[in-house]
Design a protein around this motif. Structure first.
Motif, short mmCIF file in Angstrom:
data_model
loop_
_atom_site.label_atom_id
_atom_site.label_comp_id
_atom_site.label_asym_id
_atom_site.label_seq_id
_atom_site.Cartn_x
_atom_site.Cartn_y
_atom_site.Cartn_z
N VAL A 22 -12.13 19.44 7.96
CA VAL A 22 -11.29 19.73 9.13
C VAL A 22 -10.06 20.54 8.69
CG1 VAL A 22 -9.88 18.72 10.97
CG2 VAL A 22 -12.10 17.69 10.40
N ALA A 23 -9.46 20.12 7.57
CA ALA A 23 -8.27 20.82 7.07
C ALA A 23 -8.59 22.28 6.74
CB ALA A 23 -7.72 20.09 5.84
N GLU A 24 -9.72 22.50 6.09
CA GLU A 24 -10.09 23.87 5.70
C GLU A 24 -10.25 24.75 6.94
OE1 GLU A 24 -13.52 23.45 3.21
OE2 GLU A 24 -12.29 23.01 1.44
N ALA A 25 -10.84 24.19 7.99
CA ALA A 25 -11.07 24.98 9.21
C ALA A 25 -9.74 25.42 9.83
CB ALA A 25 -11.88 24.18 10.22
N LEU A 26 -8.69 24.65 9.59
CA LEU A 26 -7.37 25.01 10.15
C LEU A 26 -6.48 25.66 9.09
CD1 LEU A 26 -6.65 21.75 12.20
CD2 LEU A 26 -6.78 24.04 13.16
N LYS A 27 -7.00 25.82 7.90
CA LYS A 27 -6.24 26.31 6.73
C LYS A 27 -5.01 25.42 6.49
CE LYS A 27 -7.98 31.01 6.94
NZ LYS A 27 -8.73 30.95 8.21
N ALA A 28 -5.25 24.13 6.61
CA ALA A 28 -4.19 23.14 6.40
C ALA A 28 -4.49 22.34 5.14
CB ALA A 28 -4.12 22.21 7.62
N ASP A 29 -3.60 21.44 4.80
CA ASP A 29 -3.83 20.55 3.67
C ASP A 29 -4.45 19.25 4.20
OD1 ASP A 29 -2.87 20.20 0.68
OD2 ASP A 29 -2.66 18.26 1.71
N PRO A 30 -5.41 18.65 3.47
CA PRO A 30 -6.03 17.41 3.99
C PRO A 30 -5.01 16.33 4.35
CG PRO A 30 -7.24 18.21 2.08
CD PRO A 30 -6.03 19.10 2.23
N SER A 31 -3.89 16.28 3.63
CA SER A 31 -2.90 15.23 3.93
C SER A 31 -2.23 15.46 5.30
CB SER A 31 -1.82 15.21 2.84
OG SER A 31 -1.09 16.42 2.89
N GLU A 32 -2.49 16.63 5.89
CA GLU A 32 -1.88 16.94 7.19
C GLU A 32 -2.81 16.61 8.36
OE1 GLU A 32 0.99 20.69 6.10
OE2 GLU A 32 -1.15 21.08 6.09
N ILE A 33 -3.99 16.03 8.05
CA ILE A 33 -4.97 15.73 9.11
C ILE A 33 -5.05 14.22 9.34
CG2 ILE A 33 -7.42 15.91 9.79
CD1 ILE A 33 -5.95 18.65 9.58
N LEU A 34 -4.78 13.85 10.58
CA LEU A 34 -4.83 12.43 10.96
C LEU A 34 -5.97 12.26 11.97
CD1 LEU A 34 -3.44 9.61 11.75
CD2 LEU A 34 -2.10 10.97 13.36
N PHE A 35 -6.93 11.38 11.67
CA PHE A 35 -8.02 11.15 12.62
C PHE A 35 -7.55 10.24 13.76
CE2 PHE A 35 -10.63 12.32 8.85
CZ PHE A 35 -11.24 13.43 9.43
N THR A 36 -8.00 10.58 14.97
CA THR A 36 -7.62 9.80 16.17
C THR A 36 -8.90 9.49 16.96
OG1 THR A 36 -7.43 11.77 17.55
CG2 THR A 36 -5.45 11.13 16.34
N SER A 37 -8.73 8.83 18.08
CA SER A 37 -9.91 8.51 18.90
C SER A 37 -10.29 9.66 19.83
CB SER A 37 -9.64 7.26 19.74
OG SER A 37 -8.65 7.56 20.71
N GLY A 38 -9.67 10.81 19.67
CA GLY A 38 -10.03 11.95 20.50
C GLY A 38 -8.81 12.79 20.83
N GLY B 129 -19.68 17.80 18.32
CA GLY B 129 -19.49 16.58 17.55
C GLY B 129 -19.59 15.39 18.50
N PRO B 130 -19.33 14.19 17.98
CA PRO B 130 -19.44 13.00 18.84
C PRO B 130 -18.20 12.79 19.72
CG PRO B 130 -18.97 12.39 16.56
CD PRO B 130 -19.08 13.88 16.57
N LYS B 131 -18.37 11.97 20.73
CA LYS B 131 -17.23 11.59 21.58
C LYS B 131 -16.41 10.50 20.89
CE LYS B 131 -19.93 12.68 25.63
NZ LYS B 131 -20.90 13.40 24.79
N GLY B 132 -15.16 10.36 21.29
CA GLY B 132 -14.35 9.26 20.77
C GLY B 132 -13.80 9.51 19.37
N ILE B 133 -13.74 10.78 18.96
CA ILE B 133 -13.12 11.08 17.67
C ILE B 133 -12.42 12.46 17.78
CG2 ILE B 133 -15.28 12.06 16.71
CD1 ILE B 133 -12.71 10.10 14.63
N GLY B 134 -11.25 12.53 17.22
CA GLY B 134 -10.49 13.78 17.24
C GLY B 134 -9.54 13.76 16.06
N ALA B 135 -8.65 14.71 16.03
CA ALA B 135 -7.68 14.75 14.93
C ALA B 135 -6.40 15.41 15.38
CB ALA B 135 -8.27 15.50 13.74
#
Ligand SMILES: Cc1ncc(COP(=O)(O)O)c(C=O)c1O
Length: 386
Positions: A54-70, A207-213
């Motif tokens: 997910v981080a690579e797709a946004l050109k971000a650092d992995p530590s900047e990605i927080l998974f949420t419920s959507g 992707g599946p429902k109930g997951i986002g970042a």
């Protein structure tokens, strides 16, 4: 009957690879990423891998990605998080009235806690007025929150320009973009001038429902609103939804590797449908900007003299699924939200439908849709005596 699905802005069918990745997490890799044994470590590796993708797709650092419920939770986390952490700097927030309810209702809720919200005008497609936006940024403005691609009209906000304008006016103002309809549809790069917070949701890109970042730039301190075991860098406690996270990572991987092909295909089909409608049906208004000013997957059309909901059900009889563009209640269809703020008349708002595409729609499906629209719009207008 053959099913033709043109409601991909509502949700998409998961990629086969996504389903496989999820099944693997439910049947084999079912460990808890917090467990210290091998099963836990294997689960943790899947979590890390998805975060990296997910981080690579946004050109971000992995530590900047927080998974949420959507998407809804990502928007809430960003807006409430900034409001809670930075209210000592100010209590002013800027947005528009064309936002998704997960933003608008959150802002309205914050108003009850003493926050002030300025809603900036948008044009006939939903694009924000840049001059008014820049003027509205003040010393006490802590946040600007805008939708990158409007979920009803498909218009694209100039994110980089907005980020630049905001920071010129007040370098301490944060910029959050709801990119739920934008991610995997338009290029997004968390460059220097773009948003510092970005919400995405997996079910909008196969992707599946109930997951986002939520992408949250390093150094921004969001005060968590859910406490507990400290998962997700302490920002979202609770055992991670590993099947969802694995599915989301896989969807990003598959979509990213075909990004140009998929977006070009959707744009081509959208143009074909647009031209087909414009050529064959009169008395319409297209609410989606031309060409690249609109996202490749959304086309909003108002058919005057027709009720969008009735048209939706008429198309359903052909096996075609689309959605309405205006808010409906069971007894009464009323103009509300985006149709109102982009200046549609009541008749246009009631006659608005949204056609939304995915890369797996075909030319054949596009032509069947246009033919069915010609038939049903003609029929509905005739029986209403128009
Ligand atoms: C622009 C936008 N923001 C937020 C959301 C909410 O996302 P989710 O369904 O993942 O909660 C949606 C979903 O329709 C959306 O289109």
């Amino acid at each position: 009957m053959r099913e033709i699905y043109f409601d991909n802005a509502a949700t998409t069918r998961p990629f086969e690879q996504v389903v496989q990745a999820m099944v693997r997490c439910l049947t084999e890799e079912y460990g808890n990423p917090s467990s210290l044994h091998r099963k836990g470590i294997q689960a943790e590796n899947i979590l890390k891998e998805s975060r990296k993708t997910v981080a690579e797709a946004l050109k971000a650092d992995p530590s900047e990605i927080l998974f949420t419920s959507g998407g809804t939770e990502a928007n809430n986390t960003a807006i409430r998080g900034i409001a809670r952490s930075y209210s000592n700097r100010g209590r002013h927030i800027i947005s528009t009235r064309a936002e998704h309810p997960s933003v608008q209702m959150t802002l309205e809720d914050l108003k009850k806690d003493g926050f002030e919200v300025s809603y900036i005008d948008v044009d006939c497609y939903g694009v924000v007025d840049l001059d008014k936006l820049a003027q509205a940024v003040q010393k006490d403005t802590i946040l600007v929150t805008l939708m990158a691609v409007n979920n009803e009209t498909g218009c694209i906000q100039p994110l980089e320009l907005i980020g630049k304008l905001v920071r010129e006016k007040n370098p301490l103002t944060f910029f959050h973009a709801d990119c739920i309809q934008a991610f995997m549809k338009i290029p997004l790069d968390v460059g220097k001038t773009g948003p510092q917070l970005i919400s995405i949701s997996a079910h909008k890109f196969h992707g599946p429902k109930g997951i986002g970042a939520l992408y949250c730039k390093k150094g921004i301190n969001l005060r968590p609103w859910q406490t507990g075991g400290g998962q997700e860098m302490g920002l979202r406690s609770g055992t991670e939804n590993l099947p969802g996270i694995a599915g989301m990572g896989k969807a990003v991987e598959v979509f990213s590797s075909h990004f140009s092909e998929y977006t070009a295909k959707m744009a081509e089909l959208k143009q074909r449908i647009r031209e087909g409608i414009e050529k064959s049906i009169d008395d319409i208004r297209i609410n989606t900007p031309e060409g690249d000013s609109g996202a490749p997957h959304i086309l909003s059309v108002s058919f005057r003299g027709v009720k969008g909901e009735v048209l939706l059900h008429a198309l359903e009889k052909h096996g075609i699924y689309i959605s309405t563009g205006s808010a409906c209640s069971s007894k009464q269809i009323k103009a509300a939200g985006v149709p109102e703020v982009i200046g549609l008349s009541k008749e246009e708002a009631e006659g608005t439908v949204r056609i939304s595409l995915c890369p797996f729609n075909s030319i054949d499906e596009a032509d069947i849709l246009v033919d069915a629209l010609v038939t049903e719009v003609g029929f509905l207008r005739r029986i209403s005596g128009r």
